[in-house]
Each structure stands twice: as C-alpha cells, then as structure tokens.
Design a protein around this motif. Structure first.
Motif, PDB file in Angstrom:
ATOM      1  N   THR A  89     -14.144  -4.323  -0.421  1.00 48.70           N
ATOM      2  CA  THR A  89     -13.654  -5.450  -1.653  1.00 48.70           C
ATOM      3  C   THR A  89     -13.002  -4.175  -2.524  1.00 48.70           C
ATOM      4  O   THR A  89     -13.536  -3.258  -2.770  1.00 48.70           O
TER       5      THR A  89
ATOM      6  N   VAL B 279      -2.291  -6.125  -4.211  1.00 49.25           N
ATOM      7  CA  VAL B 279      -0.835  -6.042  -4.932  1.00 49.25           C
ATOM      8  C   VAL B 279      -0.009  -7.308  -4.344  1.00 49.25           C
ATOM      9  O   VAL B 279       0.666  -7.783  -5.335  1.00 49.25           O
TER      10      VAL B 279
ATOM     11  N   LEU C 121       1.999   7.040  -5.147  1.00 54.02           N
ATOM     12  CA  LEU C 121       1.891   6.724  -6.328  1.00 54.02           C
ATOM     13  C   LEU C 121       1.307   7.494  -7.465  1.00 54.02           C
ATOM     14  O   LEU C 121       1.151   7.104  -8.743  1.00 54.02           O
TER      15      LEU C 121
ATOM     16  N   SER D 127      -7.184  -3.932   1.604  1.00 51.24           N
ATOM     17  CA  SER D 127      -7.745  -4.779   0.476  1.00 51.24           C
ATOM     18  C   SER D 127      -6.995  -4.339  -0.656  1.00 51.24           C
ATOM     19  O   SER D 127      -6.630  -5.130  -1.776  1.00 51.24           O
ATOM     20  N   THR D 128      -6.443  -3.155  -1.003  1.00 55.49           N
ATOM     21  CA  THR D 128      -5.474  -2.636  -1.919  1.00 55.49           C
ATOM     22  C   THR D 128      -4.109  -3.464  -1.683  1.00 55.49           C
ATOM     23  O   THR D 128      -3.698  -3.843  -2.710  1.00 55.49           O
TER      24      THR D 128
ATOM     25  N   LYS E 236     -12.096   6.014   0.884  1.00 57.99           N
ATOM     26  CA  LYS E 236     -13.917   5.457   1.145  1.00 57.99           C
ATOM     27  C   LYS E 236     -13.908   4.671   2.618  1.00 57.99           C
ATOM     28  O   LYS E 236     -15.149   4.846   2.952  1.00 57.99           O
TER      29      LYS E 236
ATOM     30  N   GLY F  61      -6.855   7.648  -2.347  1.00 55.78           N
ATOM     31  CA  GLY F  61      -7.892   6.802  -3.060  1.00 55.78           C
ATOM     32  C   GLY F  61      -7.828   5.329  -2.786  1.00 55.78           C
ATOM     33  O   GLY F  61      -8.885   4.554  -2.658  1.00 55.78           O
ATOM     34  N   GLY F  62      -6.718   4.838  -1.967  1.00 52.53           N
ATOM     35  CA  GLY F  62      -6.786   3.536  -1.771  1.00 52.53           C
ATOM     36  C   GLY F  62      -7.355   3.158  -0.036  1.00 52.53           C
ATOM     37  O   GLY F  62      -7.663   2.062   0.268  1.00 52.53           O
TER      38      GLY F  62
ATOM     39  N   PHE G 272       0.930  -1.046   0.048  1.00 52.97           N
ATOM     40  CA  PHE G 272      -0.020   0.052  -0.160  1.00 52.97           C
ATOM     41  C   PHE G 272       0.899   1.294   0.173  1.00 52.97           C
ATOM     42  O   PHE G 272       1.797   1.338   0.893  1.00 52.97           O
ATOM     43  N   ASP G 273       0.736   2.097  -0.951  1.00 51.60           N
ATOM     44  CA  ASP G 273       1.838   3.153  -1.227  1.00 51.60           C
ATOM     45  C   ASP G 273       0.898   4.459  -1.461  1.00 51.60           C
ATOM     46  O   ASP G 273       0.546   4.351  -2.688  1.00 51.60           O
TER      47      ASP G 273
ATOM     48  N   ILE H 102      -5.269  -0.500  -9.766  1.00 48.69           N
ATOM     49  CA  ILE H 102      -4.415  -0.771  -8.457  1.00 48.69           C
ATOM     50  C   ILE H 102      -3.123  -1.141  -8.949  1.00 48.69           C
ATOM     51  O   ILE H 102      -2.917  -2.052  -9.751  1.00 48.69           O
TER      52      ILE H 102
END
Ligand code: ADP
Ligand code: MG
Length: 337
Positions: free
Chosen positions: A231, A284, A112, A279-280, A168, A164-165, A108-109, A249
């Motif tokens: 999800t 990955v 990006l 989830s992200t 929400k 964005g990851g 998770f970064d 992603i």
C-alpha cells in the motif's frame, strides 16, 4: 485389560500428534525498525527463530546497500559521483527501477531525489520549494543522467538516485527468501505497509491481510496466497503549510506531490519489489490512467481509494477484497479487462 492398553496407546499417539502439530505451527515474531519504518516479521514452525534472524539480517543488508541517507551505502556513494558495479545488489535494484520507469512511462522514476530532497522528505525539515527552484531541480532528474559504462553505473554531477519507492518491497522479497532458505514454510512480513507472505496460512487457506485506511482504521481485508500486498498512501509521510497538505509521492513531471485524486492504492502480485514500485506508479497515474494501464498491460491488480471516498478495484481482486463494515456505504467500481 488389552482394550485399555490399546485405548491408552491411541490417546498417547493423538497427544503426540497434537503436540507435533502445535510445534510445526508455533508462531514466532520479530519486530525492529529499519528502512525508516517499523518492521514486523511473523513466522511459524521450528525453523522460524533462525529464519527470522536471517530475515532481519537480509533487511538490514539491503538497507545498508540502498539507503540514500547512510553516506556509506552503495546508492549514496553513486550519488556522490562514484561508480557502482551494475551486477552488485544495488546495481541490480537500480536496473530493475529503470525498467519499471520505462514500463510505467515514467510515473515511477528513481531519479527524483534532487526534488524530493528540496521538500525535506528525507530529513523531516519540511519546506515548500518555489516553482522556479523545482524547474531548476528537475533538470537534474531523469534517467538520461545515469550512464552505463561497461559493467559500471555512474551518475552525471547533480543527478541522484533514490530507491525509496521500491526498497521496502525488495527487502520483503529478500526477507521471504531468507526465511525459505532457513526451512520456514509459512510466514507473513510487514515492512511499513509492504506485506509479503510466504507459503500458506498455518492450518491452510489464504492469508487475510488488513489494509490500513488514512485515519488509521481499516479500509478492508485482502485475501492472498503467497505474494505481496503493498500500500502507498498520501497519509504515510506528509506535512501541512497554510492549510495545504504536501506528501512524499512526487509527480515526475512537476516535482510536486502527485495530486491525482488518489488517497491510497494497494497492489497485489507475486513480487514485492514490483508491487512496491507499481503502488507508487499507480498513485502518480491516478484512477483513469492506472485503470487503462492495468487493462492494456495486464499488470498487477490494485484497490484504490480516491479523495471522495470511492473505491476502485480490479476485477480479479474484487472477489478477494472485503470492504470494512465501517465503509460499507463506499461506492466500489470494478475495473474489468
Ligand atoms: P512508502 O515509502 O510510504 O511505502 P511509496 O512506496 O509510494 O511509499 O514510496 C514513496 C517513496 O518513493 C518516496 O519517499 C520517495 O523516496 C520515492 N518516490 C516519490 N515519488 C516517486 C516517484 N514518482 N517514482 C519513484 N519513486 C518516488
Ligand atoms: Mg512504492
């Protein structure tokens, strides 16, 4: 006579109790579009109408802070070189994102965005950047470009943050809190596949959350108490060029869509922000790394759909996840600690 009178009183009391119960569990729904996704908030009981309005306000407020595409947002201003107080809502979300980046060994970064933008995922003007272009852009990515100076955050020129990851998921937590503050005891919130529940289902028992499958049908149902069911899938946002599919992603190592054999991954846990980021990250990592990570760190559990149609489920979710009957032939592998 006395007997009839007594009977009538009992009936009236029962009717009143029934009406009261119905009022306590009356369903209220509010749908709107925010954070680039359809949002549906469902809450029960007399406090719901006000709670739902507060929850919508809370989601929109978070969006105004975190959106990369709204030029006035705190994150967009940070991305153009302004400083941001670390203690602000956006500053705290960035700090959480940095911690999740470290925790997931960089899967998770949140830095990006220079690469993500080159693919056109935020504008919809899709293109396939060359390998050379991505290699150049990756030089502007990486948490090392974010500086903390006293109580402020600042980015080096060219570096950009994108939440964005986890945005929400964070918004779902904030909305759940707004509902709770308004006195709502039971609610289920869906922000484009980021589901957050509050309290118990009306009438008691666990919530049953449908997990969407790539074709728009149902992958299965997850039972949950209060918490998040989030999800991430490669069918959420993608485009195709010359028969190749590219999705939103990215693998932080390459700046290209993560080709990890994952189609979708659903994460369950108490906190929406963490489940969203994970989830992200699990997407990955892919099946092997995600399973090893989960075993080693005891992090939030997941159900993963891989590109051959097989499913992978952490053991504590295996009993709470029911595969849809259309997919009952899918192979389900249970990951044990
Ligand atoms: P969705 O937004 O469809 O629910 P995700 O939660 O997986 O899906 O978030 C994808 C978004 O996260 C992308 O649109 C992008 O903004 C950002 N992103 C893409 N790759 C990464 C990554 N490796 N780490 C952190 N954020 C990412
Ligand atoms: Mg996510």
């Amino acid at each position: 006579m006395k007997k009839y009178f007594f009977g009538a009183v009992v009936l009236l009391a029962a009717a009143l109790l029934f009406l009261r119960h119905r009022e306590n569990w009356k369903r209220h729904e509010l749908s709107f579009f925010a954070m680039d996704t359809p949002v549906t908030l469902t809450a029960y009981g007399p406090a719901a109408p006000r709670g739902l309005r507060d929850a919508e306000d809370a989601v929109r407020k978070i969006e105004r802070e975190l959106s990369v595409t709204m030029p006035t947002s705190a994150v967009a201003r940070l991305n153009t070189g302004e400083t941001l107080p670390a203690a602000s809502a956006a500053g705290r979300a960035i700090t959480a994102a940095l911690e999740l980046c470290a925790e997931t060994d960089g899967a998770f970064d949140p830095t990006l965005y220079p690469a993500l933008r080159a693919w056109g995922f935020t504008t919809g003007e899709y293109r396939v950047p060359s390998r050379d272009e991505l290699t150049e852009l990756l030089k502007q990515c990486g948490v090392r470009h974010l500086r903390r100076e006293g109580g402020s955050l600042r980015l080096e020129a060219g570096a950009m943050i994108d939440l964005g990851g986890l945005g929400k998921g964070l918004a779902s937590d904030v909305a759940a809190q707004a509902l709770k503050d308004a006195g709502v005891e039971s609610a289920v919130l869906n922000l484009g596949g980021n589901v957050r529940t509050l309290g118990a289902r009306p009438g008691g028992g666990r919530w049953r959350i449908g997990v969407r499958a790539p074709e728009g049908d149902l992958l299965g149902v997850i039972e949950t108490d209060e918490g998040a069911v989030v999800t991430s899938g490669n069918y959420e946002r993608f485009f195709e060029r010359d028969g190749v599919r590219y999705w939103h992603i990215l693998d932080p190592q390459t700046g290209e869509p993560a080709r990890s054999r994952v189609v979708s991954v659903t994460v369950c846990g108490p906190n929406g922000e963490r489940c969203d980021a994970l989830s992200t990250a699990y997407f990955v990592m892919g099946p092997q790394k995600a399973a090893a990570f989960w075993k080693e760190r005891g992090s939030e559990s997941f159900v993963m759909l891989t590109d051959n149609g097989d499913l992978l489920a952490c053991e504590d979710l295996a009993g709470r996840f029911t595969v849809d009957k259309e997919r009952k032939n899918a192979k389900v592998t249970v990951i044990r600690r």
